[in-house]
Design an enzyme around this catalytic site. Structure first.
Site, PDB file in Angstrom:
ATOM      1  N   CYS A   9       1.670  -7.565  15.715  1.00 46.66           N
ATOM      2  CA  CYS A   9       3.415  -7.256  15.788  1.00 46.66           C
ATOM      3  C   CYS A   9       4.549  -8.152  15.756  1.00 46.66           C
ATOM      4  CB  CYS A   9       3.950  -6.214  17.308  1.00 46.66           C
ATOM      5  SG  CYS A   9       2.502  -5.136  17.378  1.00 46.66           S
ATOM      6  N   HIS A  19       1.017  -0.888   0.316  1.00 44.33           N
ATOM      7  CA  HIS A  19       0.188  -0.003  -0.196  1.00 44.33           C
ATOM      8  C   HIS A  19       0.932   1.113   0.121  1.00 44.33           C
ATOM      9  CE1 HIS A  19       1.167   0.233   4.422  1.00 44.33           C
ATOM     10  NE2 HIS A  19       0.467  -0.430   4.664  1.00 44.33           N
ATOM     11  N   LYS A  51      -6.065   6.176   9.954  1.00 39.68           N
ATOM     12  CA  LYS A  51      -4.739   4.861  10.185  1.00 39.68           C
ATOM     13  C   LYS A  51      -5.191   3.843   8.491  1.00 39.68           C
ATOM     14  CE  LYS A  51      -2.217   2.929  13.018  1.00 39.68           C
ATOM     15  NZ  LYS A  51      -2.305   1.401  14.119  1.00 39.68           N
ATOM     16  N   LYS A  71      -6.458  -2.676   7.893  1.00 42.74           N
ATOM     17  CA  LYS A  71      -7.668  -3.401   7.107  1.00 42.74           C
ATOM     18  C   LYS A  71      -9.074  -3.210   7.008  1.00 42.74           C
ATOM     19  CE  LYS A  71      -4.059  -6.604   6.085  1.00 42.74           C
ATOM     20  NZ  LYS A  71      -3.474  -8.211   6.250  1.00 42.74           N
ATOM     21  N   HIS A 124      -2.346  -2.381  17.629  1.00 42.05           N
ATOM     22  CA  HIS A 124      -2.772  -3.456  16.576  1.00 42.05           C
ATOM     23  C   HIS A 124      -4.630  -3.320  17.283  1.00 42.05           C
ATOM     24  CE1 HIS A 124       0.593  -4.863  15.259  1.00 42.05           C
ATOM     25  NE2 HIS A 124      -0.526  -5.741  13.630  1.00 42.05           N
ATOM     26  N   CYS A 184       2.011 -10.131  20.385  1.00 41.29           N
ATOM     27  CA  CYS A 184       1.685  -9.920  19.364  1.00 41.29           C
ATOM     28  C   CYS A 184       1.690 -10.681  18.490  1.00 41.29           C
ATOM     29  CB  CYS A 184       1.008  -8.153  19.912  1.00 41.29           C
ATOM     30  SG  CYS A 184      -0.263  -8.062  17.853  1.00 41.29           S
ATOM     31  N   HIS A 235       3.790   1.460   2.169  1.00 44.04           N
ATOM     32  CA  HIS A 235       4.995   0.274   2.422  1.00 44.04           C
ATOM     33  C   HIS A 235       5.855   1.558   0.723  1.00 44.04           C
ATOM     34  CE1 HIS A 235       1.869  -2.943   3.489  1.00 44.04           C
ATOM     35  NE2 HIS A 235       3.375  -2.704   4.053  1.00 44.04           N
ATOM     36  N   CYS A 259      -3.180  -4.814  22.338  1.00 40.35           N
ATOM     37  CA  CYS A 259      -1.881  -4.341  21.569  1.00 40.35           C
ATOM     38  C   CYS A 259      -2.116  -2.981  21.622  1.00 40.35           C
ATOM     39  CB  CYS A 259      -1.310  -4.841  21.185  1.00 40.35           C
ATOM     40  SG  CYS A 259      -0.233  -4.021  19.845  1.00 40.35           S
TER      41      CYS A 259
HETATM   42  N1  MSP Z   1       8.375  -7.129   8.887  1.00 41.25           N
HETATM   43  C1  MSP Z   1       8.560  -5.685   9.476  1.00 41.25           C
HETATM   44  C2  MSP Z   1       9.967  -5.459   8.932  1.00 41.25           C
HETATM   45  C3  MSP Z   1      10.728  -6.163   9.177  1.00 41.25           C
HETATM   46  S1  MSP Z   1      12.452  -5.437   8.951  1.00 41.25           S
HETATM   47  C4  MSP Z   1      13.444  -6.105   9.258  1.00 41.25           C
HETATM   48  C5  MSP Z   1       7.328  -4.600   8.815  1.00 41.25           C
HETATM   49  N2  MSP Z   1       6.649  -5.251   8.191  1.00 41.25           N
HETATM   50  S2  MSP Z   1       5.661  -4.265   7.328  1.00 41.25           S
HETATM   51  O1  MSP Z   1       4.777  -4.553   5.936  1.00 41.25           O
HETATM   52  O2  MSP Z   1       4.338  -4.089   8.357  1.00 41.25           O
HETATM   53  O3  MSP Z   1       6.254  -2.888   6.710  1.00 41.25           O
HETATM   54  C6  MSP Z   1       6.374  -1.678   7.986  1.00 41.25           C
HETATM   55  C7  MSP Z   1       6.892  -0.933   7.306  1.00 41.25           C
HETATM   56  O4  MSP Z   1       6.336  -0.181   6.445  1.00 41.25           O
HETATM   57  C8  MSP Z   1       7.308   0.516   7.957  1.00 41.25           C
HETATM   58  O5  MSP Z   1       8.292   0.740   9.180  1.00 41.25           O
HETATM   59  C9  MSP Z   1       6.706   1.689   6.658  1.00 41.25           C
HETATM   60  O6  MSP Z   1       8.461   1.903   6.717  1.00 41.25           O
HETATM   61  C10 MSP Z   1       5.710   1.020   5.728  1.00 41.25           C
HETATM   62  N3  MSP Z   1       4.918   1.470   6.481  1.00 41.25           N
HETATM   63  C11 MSP Z   1       3.599   0.898   6.392  1.00 41.25           C
HETATM   64  N4  MSP Z   1       2.705   1.842   6.709  1.00 41.25           N
HETATM   65  C12 MSP Z   1       2.932   2.978   6.778  1.00 41.25           C
HETATM   66  C13 MSP Z   1       2.736   4.418   7.009  1.00 41.25           C
HETATM   67  N5  MSP Z   1       0.793   4.431   6.812  1.00 41.25           N
HETATM   68  N6  MSP Z   1       3.428   5.212   6.663  1.00 41.25           N
HETATM   69  C14 MSP Z   1       4.586   5.646   6.583  1.00 41.25           C
HETATM   70  N7  MSP Z   1       5.272   3.446   6.523  1.00 41.25           N
HETATM   71  C15 MSP Z   1       4.316   3.101   6.168  1.00 41.25           C
HETATM   72  O7  MSP Z   1       6.903  -4.891  10.242  1.00 41.25           O
END
Ligand code: MSP
Length: 658
Positions: free
Chosen positions: A129, A18, A294, A297, A147, A126, A21, A144
């Site tokens: 997380c 999304h 925010k 899902k 979440h 959790c 990411h 949590c």
């Molecule tokens: N798998 C773990 C990370 C392991 S790193 C060794 C994880 N994955 S995640 O798919 O949940 O991705 C989290 C990351 O996605 C966040 O740290 C950020 O970089 C990005 N983001 C996810 N949602 C976001 C927003 N709403 N806004 C900005 N960045 C976001 O955590």
């Protein structure tokens, strides 16, 4: 050659990409491109986090094996990065053998250091997380904090990592390297967390099997964060590998603030225990909400597919918006109206228009051939001024990109773009073209603005590589030379005699009808229906129907009606018999206005003279106590003014505020 290695988090494969990411990944890509353009040895890594209970559960639900489940999602991530013009040098998956081998090696190092011991873990966990929580960290009802769902109770045999042992060495590292974690506010947060005491960490699980087996004890799989964090090192090949020598520890971990503790506490402790150097920097960026909500899902309208947006407005425009709109480190809200507004103003009006008008004049006045420059002919010094502006923009962009401030870098680059547009207006090639005796002057003007176009494209390339390369192509730069390059000297690259080749408009303007159409495409129907049937109440989430603003929202076009400008207060005096009023004269960049302002309770005439404020210049004049007030200065506060609007740096009076 100095090395620059940047990593994104590896994304969980239980979710499709999304816009959150996309933000991290685009930022990392742009910074890599910038460092590469500067001639550095630059490398970018991204990838996927595929082990752990969360993925195992999601796969089971989908009726697939975890690996097959991951394989499907990985395709989505790879394709998304391609669609967004992200070109990582490597994409690592934690299910790859090359990764697992390095993780096992790391485990053995921790063990050899005496930091692993067997015990029993009992506590809260959790799965969302993939993190352990103490009671104190949870919200009432064992919820949590991330979440907002109940956590589970875990009681099982577990290996522990002696993290407590590394508390002091880690604090020492923070002291010696003040920029280890950025921005500073995040650093302070982490330091106080460490000071509150590090507890030993449970680093293996026995209640499921989807993970890397603990060497010598196959009942245990490693804790998924120990496995995942190691990707940054395993992707280089681990200890002794050629890439490791080149890039470790010149690494920046770019992450969202949600996963700071894992990166700034756990990971450095593992590395300290293993006797490996710590990363150069951990940069934690802010959090995007989508239209005020925010990303989650349970709210489909927040799950913006970056592929859809990029498909409609182009990947460059999405990249530009995300990087320009908020400073890296701050939180931001993705409003589609703001995005389209930026596209129309910065990309269509400023850059797109610059390219199309300069190229069309080149065709019209000199038959499409790049004419020679003759700097000696710059009688009014306009071209020299533009050259100075270009060098300044480049130096500022450099300074800000180096400091992980891409929004500021873009701001600096757009000073050049706008300056180039002003140059075209001031140099007036259409007048020169009428007089054959002024042909050499005309040539010089055309060469100068084309040079400015070239510089704009080169400087903006890290953020908008697709369109920057299209501009370079239109300037006749061969394909092999359109990649990473940072401009050095003015009038160095553009060769006289080359031919331009005009192309399609770079950033077509999005008018109101098209905007309404796009919003209908981007906002899922259920969100629109929900918004239409539920009257908005304060504090609840409501997603307005496109084109029908609710909650008093205005369209960007309404905002555009305001003529906001920088003004400097040049004179001030009290209005007799009025406690609250001051009569001011403000300079709007050559034009003086008289204003009556209700700020006398907070500012004396002496303290206000010299203030640089934001001024509403097109407010209809009116008389206050018999004195004509010709505009309004913006201030904070309701009944009483608490502070005046201010600018965080000096810009000339008259400058437009948007
Ligand atoms: N798998 C773990 C990370 C392991 S790193 C060794 C994880 N994955 S995640 O798919 O949940 O991705 C989290 C990351 O996605 C966040 O740290 C950020 O970089 C990005 N983001 C996810 N949602 C976001 C927003 N709403 N806004 C900005 N960045 C976001 O955590």
């Amino acid at each position: 050659m100095s090395a620059f290695y940047i990593t994104t988090p590896i994304y969980y494969v239980n979710d499709v990409p999304h816009v959150g990411h996309a933000y991290t990944t685009i930022t990392a890509d742009a910074l890599t491109r910038y460092h590469r353009a500067r001639g550095e040895d630059a490398r970018m890594l991204t990838g996927t986090d595929e082990h752990g209970e969360k993925i195992e559960t999601a796969a089971t639900k989908a009726g697939k094996s975890p690996k097959a489940f991951a394989d499907d999602i990985v395709v989505r991530f790879r394709q998304t990065w391609k669609n967004l013009l992200v070109e990582p040098d490597d994409f690592i998956r934690t299910t790859e053998e090359r990764h697992k081998a390095v993780v096992v090696d790391l485990w053995k190092r921790l063990e050899a250091a005496g930091d692993i011991y067997l015990g029993e873990y009992e506590g809260w966990y959790c799965v969302g997380c993939e993190a352990f929580y103490t009671e104190a960290q949870l919200e009432p009802g064992n919820i949590c904090p991330q979440h907002k769902k109940p956590v589970g109770r875990v009681k099982e045999s577990s290996y522990f990592f002696r993290m407590s042992r590394w508390q002091e060495p880690l604090l020492e590292h923070f002291e010696k390297h003040p920029d280890f974690v950025q921005p500073e506010s995040r650093r302070n947060e982490v330091v106080s967390f460490i000071k509150s005491g590090l507890r030993d960490l449970s680093v293996s699980r026995t209640s499921f099997h989807w993970g890397i087996t603990v060497p010598g004890d196959p009942k245990h799989v490693m804790y998924v964060w120990l496995d995942a964090l190691t990707n940054y090192y395993s992707a280089l090949g681990g200890t002794g590998a050629e890439l490791t020598e080149r890039f470790w520890p010149s690494v920046t971990h770019l992450i969202g603030k949600d996963i700071l503790r894992f990166h700034a506490v756990y990971w450095p402790c593992f590395l300290l225990s293993a006797g490996l150097p710590l990363p150069r920097r951990i940069f934690s960026h802010g959090w995007w909400t989508v239209r005020g909500e925010k990303i989650s899902k349970s709210l489909p309208a927040t799950r913006v597919d970056p592929n859809l947006i990029a498909g409609d407005i182009g990947p460059d425009a999405l990249r530009y918006f995300l990087l320009r709109e908020i400073p890296l480190g701050a939180d931001g809200d993705l409003s589609y109206e703001a995005m389209i507004g930026r596209l129309n103003s910065d990309l269509a009006n400023d850059l797109g228009n610059l390219v199309s008008r300069t190229l069309s004049m080149t065709d019209k006045y000199v038959g499409g051939m790049i004419p020679p420059a003759t700097p000696a002919l710059d009688a009014e010094g306009l071209a020299a001024e533009l050259a100075r502006l270009a060098l300044h923009a480049r130096d500022e962009a450099q300074r800000h990109f180096d400091a992980f401030a891409p929004s500021r870098a873009l701001e600096a680059i757009w000073e050049l773009v706008r300056g180039a547009n002003r140059y075209v207006d001031a140099a007036g090639p259409w007048t020169l073209a009428k007089d054959p005796a002024r042909k050499v002057e005309l040539d010089h003007v055309i060469h100068t603005f084309l040079e400015a176009v070239l510089w704009s494209a080169r400087l903006a390339w890290p953020v908008i590589p697709g369109k920057a390369e299209a501009i370079l192509e239109q300037l006749g730069i061969p394909a092999s030379e359109r990649g990473p390059r940072w401009p050095q000297r003015w009038n160095q690259e553009l060769a006289a005699g080359g031919h331009i080749a005009r192309g399609a408009p770079l950033f077509p303007r999005i008018d109101e009808a098209r905007q309404a159409e796009l919003l209908t495409r981007w906002i899922p129907e259920d969100a629109r229906v929900a918004a239409a049937s539920t009257p908005p109440t304060a504090g609840t989430s409501s997603l307005p129907v496109p084109g029908a603003p609710q909650n008093g929202a205005i369209q960007y076009a309404d905002f555009e009606k305001l003529d906001l400008r920088v003004a400097v207060v040049t004179q001030a005096e009290k209005v007799p018999k009025a406690d609250k009023l001051l009569k001011l004269k403000v300079d709007l960049g050559g034009e003086t206005r008289q204003v009556v302002a209700g700020i006398a309770e907070s500012y004396t005439p002496e303290t206000i003279v010299g203030a640089r404020v934001i001024f509403l210049a097109n407010l209809a004049p009116r008389k206050i106590r018999g004195i004509e007030s010709q505009g309004m200065i913006l201030a904070a506060g309701e009944e009483k003014v608490l502070a005046l609007s201010a600018l965080d740096r000096d810009v000339p009076p008259g400058t437009k505020v948007r």
